[in-house]
Design a protein around this motif. Structure first.
Motif: not given
Ligand SMILES: N[C@@H](CCC(=O)N[C@@H](CS)C(=O)NCC(=O)O)C(=O)O
Length: 149
Positions: A12-19, A36-41, A50-55, A64-67
């Motif tokens: 569901l991540c729009p930042y992933v879609q951008r990459s 699964d972001l609700a259960n990060k491995p 930052l614990g975020r996708v995309p990587l 890291f960071e989609s841009a």
């Molecule tokens: N600034 C980051 C934002 C990425 C982001 O917020 N990803 C969300 C999913 S859409 C995420 O991984 N959230 C998990 C969390 O914050 O714990 C980017 O552009 O990559």
């Protein structure tokens, strides 16, 4: 020869879609792994600052960071998605930053805790989308009829 690329994603991540748009537009070979972001491995938590996708894993190294990922993918392949003129390119980058901000606003909109917040976020989103539309005039992409000029 391009490095081995793996995009760490969430459905569901729009930042992933951008990459992903960059990968697909430039026809770059890649692998993809969903988490699964609700259960990060554990392996993900170890490598994601930052614990975020995309990587993007580049021969195993972490970006890291989609841009930033999009910029990197553009730079390692021919025919940049950016226009050659420095000022036009800078303007496009400004709107990319606007897009980052907009994605955060969208997240705030669908996570609104009550009706009042929802309505405020909705109106803010509309105002931002109108600004974006005004920039695009009658053409579908910033560079004109096509994504790349
Ligand atoms: N600034 C980051 C934002 C990425 C982001 O917020 N990803 C969300 C999913 S859409 C995420 O991984 N959230 C998990 C969390 O914050 O714990 C980017 O552009 O990559």
């Amino acid at each position: 020869m391009l490095p081995k690329l793996k995009l760490i994603s969430h459905t569901l991540c729009p930042y992933v879609q951008r990459s992903l748009i960059t990968v697909l537009e430039k026809q770059i070979p890649y692998d993809r792994e969903y988490i699964d972001l609700a259960n990060k491995p554990d392996w993900f938590l170890k490598i994601s600052p930052l614990g975020r996708v995309p990587l993007l894993l580049v021969d195993g190294e972490v970006l890291f960071e989609s841009a930033v990922i999009c910029e990197y993918l553009d730079e390692i392949t021919p025919d940049s998605l950016h226009p050659p003129d420095a000022l036009t390119k800078a303007k496009h980058r400004s709107w990319i930053e606007f897009g980052s901000n907009l994605l955060t606003k969208i997240a705030g909109f669908y996570a609104a805790k009550d009706q009042e917040t929802f309505e405020a976020k909705r109106l803010d989103l509309i105002a931002n989308l109108e600004l974006l539309e005004a920039q695009l005039d009658a053409v579908p992409f910033f560079a004109g009829e096509k994504l790349i000029d």
